[in-house]
Enzyme design. Structure first.
Site, PDB file in Angstrom:
ATOM      1  N   HIS A  18      -3.722  -5.304   0.109  1.00  0.00           N
ATOM      2  CA  HIS A  18      -3.508  -5.799   1.477  1.00  0.00           C
ATOM      3  C   HIS A  18      -3.533  -7.326   1.534  1.00  0.00           C
ATOM      4  CE1 HIS A  18      -3.806  -2.010   3.891  1.00  0.00           C
ATOM      5  NE2 HIS A  18      -4.308  -1.605   2.742  1.00  0.00           N
ATOM      6  N   CYS A  45       0.824  -1.207   0.000  1.00  0.00           N
ATOM      7  CA  CYS A  45       0.000   0.000   0.000  1.00  0.00           C
ATOM      8  C   CYS A  45       0.864   1.265   0.000  1.00  0.00           C
ATOM      9  CB  CYS A  45      -0.973  -0.050   1.178  1.00  0.00           C
ATOM     10  SG  CYS A  45      -2.426   0.982   0.918  1.00  0.00           S
ATOM     11  N   GLU A 100      -2.578  -9.192   3.854  1.00  0.00           N
ATOM     12  CA  GLU A 100      -2.870  -9.725   5.190  1.00  0.00           C
ATOM     13  C   GLU A 100      -4.342 -10.067   5.332  1.00  0.00           C
ATOM     14  OE1 GLU A 100      -4.409  -5.777   5.485  1.00  0.00           O
ATOM     15  OE2 GLU A 100      -2.471  -6.474   4.724  1.00  0.00           O
ATOM     16  N   GLN A 148       3.819   2.676  -2.766  1.00  0.00           N
ATOM     17  CA  GLN A 148       3.977   4.028  -3.311  1.00  0.00           C
ATOM     18  C   GLN A 148       5.358   4.584  -3.004  1.00  0.00           C
ATOM     19  OE1 GLN A 148       0.641   5.922  -1.395  1.00  0.00           O
ATOM     20  NE2 GLN A 148      -0.804   4.516  -2.350  1.00  0.00           N
TER      21      GLN A 148
END
Length: 396
Positions: A365, A270, A367, A274
């Site tokens: 994500h 995430c 996770e 970037q």
């Protein structure tokens, strides 16, 4: 028209929605965004990446399972405000310890319910996310005790800082380092690898996923220096998700370049994706309405497989898709790189893979808290990368 018992949502472009108060009474402002998940509202509320944002749930029924002590992804609720259509009047779940409404109220999260969230989200998709504010109770009254005008509320909305240009990762990062030891089948054993995880707004499930794979994870503040990071003797370095504009994270980009220069295996998700993009010399830009939910289709360009993934981001990396290029920073100092994942809804860059240095990242994500587990293999990739570098077998 509204009365003192109502809650009022005012958008930056002048749209107004009148509903009922939900959670705390008062006023709050921030960037209004929408999340498309049908489940996982507790994980959403406690995701630090939602700092300074008012979240609209597209799924109409919220709160059915109440709240519990196991699902939060951080130590507190981070959303600035909450918008739902039909909050559940009942709580029905064997793990529940209370209602969502009561939890929002005790955490001073101002919300609004019983508005047309479908209309609101369709508007945000066409007009783009923007600043907004929720008003209820005394916040609806002026100094004379009369109902405020919409214009006065709109002035308050327009005084709210815009997300573009905002630096927030220090605000949500841990102030003290802590360690997650190996768990599951590795519990009580010597760690296979040591990871330094820089907390830019990390979710608690992320270091847990690494610990499940035999890693000892040192979660460290965003203010850590490279020397302090090196003193942990990590086998790999991880940069987490987080809120705000990646263009306002020069110090973290510089730290990451030191990590890459030293040859540490790197994995970012995430905000970390970037920052890797910036470290390699690519730009970033703000998306019209972003990706927020647990149902985004992503293609892994290295395998051709499609995975359904969890997202929460309003910015993206500007990198060429479908070709391997020299990383722009300092005339290709970091070698070749290619876009490893793309979003199938809009072709947004969802991952970067370095060819000549041990570094990769994804925009979403893996996770999966909450969300599907299609992308869990990325933690295995990170472990394999650390193993190959440690054993000297990478690119062999």
């Amino acid at each position: 028209m509204f009365d003192p018992q109502d809650a009022v949502l005012v958008l930056e472009d002048g749209q107004v929605y009148v509903g009922e108060p939900y959670g705390a009474i008062g006023t709050t402002s921030g960037e209004i965004v929408f999340a498309t998940g049908m489940t996982g509202y507790q994980e959403t509320l406690t995701d630090p990446s939602y700092d300074r944002q008012i979240v609209v749930q597209t799924f109409p029924h919220i709160g059915d399972t109440g709240i519990n002590g196991e699902d939060p992804e951080s130590s507190r609720i981070w959303v600035a405000g909450y918008v739902v259509r039909d909050p559940s009047p009942n709580v029905s779940n064997w793990r529940a310890t209370g209602s969502l409404d009561d939890d929002l109220e005790s955490n001073h999260i101002v919300g609004i319910s019983h508005i047309d969230t479908r209309k609101l989200v369709r508007h945000l998709r066409s007009a783009g996310v923007m600043r907004a504010a929720i008003f209820s109770g005394d916040a609806l009254l002026d100094g004379d005790g009369k109902l405020r005008t919409i214009d006065s509320m709109l002035d308050e909305v327009k005084a709210t800082p815009q997300m573009k240009g905002m630096s927030l990762y220090d605000e949500v990062s841990t102030k003290e380092a802590y360690t997650i030891e190996p768990c599951g089948e590795f519990e009580g054993k010597e760690p296979l690898f040591t990871v330094a995880a820089v907390d830019l707004g990390i979710k608690s499930m992320t270091p847990h996923r690494m610990a499940e794979r035999g890693c000892r994870v040192h979660v460290v503040p965003s203010t850590i220096t490279f020397d302090e990071l090196q003193s942990l003797n990590p086998d790999g370095v991880f940069f987490s998700n987080g809120p705000g504009d990646p263009e306002q994270a020069d110090s973290e980009v510089n730290l990451l370049r030191q990590v890459l220069d030293a040859g540490y295996p790197f994995f970012g998700i995430c905000f970390g994706n970037q920052l890797l993009g910036r470290a390699l010399g690519f730009g970033t830009y703000k998306l019209k309405f972003g990706h927020r939910g647990i149902n985004q289709p992503v293609k892994d360009m290295t395998t051709g497989k499609i995975e359904i993934t969890a997202h929460n981001h309003g910015f993206a990396v500007d990198a060429p898709i479908g070709e391997t290029v020299d990383a722009p920073f300092e005339n290709g100092k970091y070698g070749k790189v290619f876009v490893s994942h793309i979003d199938l809804n809009d072709n947004v860059v969802e991952g970067l893979q370095c060819v000549d240095i041990p570094a990769f990242s994804v925009q979403y994500h893996p996770e999966a808290a909450a969300g599907p587990h299609d992308a869990a293999y990325l933690f295995d990739r990170f472990v394999d990368l650390m193993r190959s570098v440690k054993e000297g077998t990478r690119n062999a």
